[in-house]
Scaffold this motif. Structure first.
Motif, PDB file in Angstrom:
ATOM      1  N   VAL A  50       0.846  -1.189   0.000  1.00 11.13           N
ATOM      2  CA  VAL A  50       0.000   0.000   0.000  1.00 11.13           C
ATOM      3  C   VAL A  50       0.888   1.247   0.000  1.00 11.13           C
ATOM      4  O   VAL A  50       1.876   1.316   0.726  1.00 11.13           O
ATOM      5  N   GLU A  53       1.024   7.258   1.450  1.00 15.84           N
ATOM      6  CA  GLU A  53      -0.049   8.206   1.735  1.00 15.84           C
ATOM      7  C   GLU A  53      -1.364   7.500   2.055  1.00 15.84           C
ATOM      8  O   GLU A  53      -2.151   7.965   2.894  1.00 15.84           O
ATOM      9  N   GLU A  54      -1.595   6.344   1.437  1.00 20.69           N
ATOM     10  CA  GLU A  54      -2.801   5.579   1.711  1.00 20.69           C
ATOM     11  C   GLU A  54      -2.694   4.858   3.054  1.00 20.69           C
ATOM     12  O   GLU A  54      -3.707   4.664   3.748  1.00 20.69           O
ATOM     13  N   ALA A  57      -3.753   7.391   5.514  1.00 22.75           N
ATOM     14  CA  ALA A  57      -5.190   7.645   5.373  1.00 22.75           C
ATOM     15  C   ALA A  57      -6.008   6.528   6.013  1.00 22.75           C
ATOM     16  O   ALA A  57      -7.009   6.783   6.695  1.00 22.75           O
ATOM     17  N   ARG A  58      -5.577   5.278   5.809  1.00 22.52           N
ATOM     18  CA  ARG A  58      -6.325   4.146   6.381  1.00 22.52           C
ATOM     19  C   ARG A  58      -6.202   4.111   7.902  1.00 22.52           C
ATOM     20  O   ARG A  58      -7.181   3.841   8.616  1.00 22.52           O
TER      21      ARG A  58
END
Length: 208
Positions: A50, A53-54, A57-58
């Motif tokens: 992943v 940045e994700e 976010a998660r």
């Protein structure tokens, strides 16, 4: 404090690595439990490839969905690509990393797209910044307990002293970390510190 390193999947080659450092608001067991709960998640997300940045976010969404009472944390996540020799940094309200170049120059990694601390704003967006790492460069991730360390005169160690200490340290990541830790301990000898102090140093080896 949450500090984690994990191998990132890249067609099974393991040519990417991630280092995360964070600072949980508050003290005691609740803060420690929050830190402990997100470390495995970061390791898992990075491990399956992943994007950094994700990942943030998660984790941000999970903290908000869990409705942890008044808890949030700052975090900087650095992903290293050992093939391109680049470092991608995503920042969630944390102090920016420092880079000591092989030339001795000290640079701050400023993330123009830095987002808010994790667990504060729903749907927060975190934008990465990517920089090259040359042979002999050293990266320093740290918490604000380093720069906020106080001496007997109630003066803080500060970023200027940190940069000066890093500049004068011998070459190599280990030497940089040892120099900073020794300088902070010497400066803050005596008073009880009100914040945790965490330093993570790594770098690109010189060849030849």
């Amino acid at each position: 404090i949450a500090v984690e390193r994990a191998g990132a999947a890249s067609a099974g080659r393991g040519d990417r690595w991630a280092v995360a450092i964070g600072d949980v608001a508050g003290k005691g067991m609740p803060a420690a439990l929050l830190a402990a709960s997100i470390c495995p998640e970061i390791r898992h997300l990075v491990g399956i490839g992943v994007a950094p940045e994700e990942v943030l976010a998660r984790v941000n969404r999970r903290i908000l969905n869990a409705e942890v009472d008044g808890r949030f944390l700052t975090m900087a996540l650095a992903q290293l690509d050992v093939r391109s020799h680049e470092m991608t940094v995503v920042n969630a309200g944390h102090v920016g990393p420092l880079v000591k170049r092989a030339s001795g120059a000290i640079e701050s990694v400023r993330c123009e797209g830095a987002g808010p601390p994790l667990g504060v704003v729903p749907h927060a967006v975190y934008r990465p910044v990517t920089i090259p790492l040359q042979q002999g460069d050293v990266v320093v991730l740290y918490t604000d307990g380093v720069t906020d360390a106080l001496n007997g005169n109630n003066e803080s160690f500060g970023e200027e002293r940190l940069r000066k200490t890093l500049s004068g340290a011998r070459q190599g990541a280990a030497a940089a970390g040892e120099a900073i830790l020794a300088a902070v301990r010497d400066f803050a000898r005596g008073p009880t510190q009100f914040d945790d102090i965490t330093i993570v140093c790594f770098g690109r080896l010189e060849v030849g």
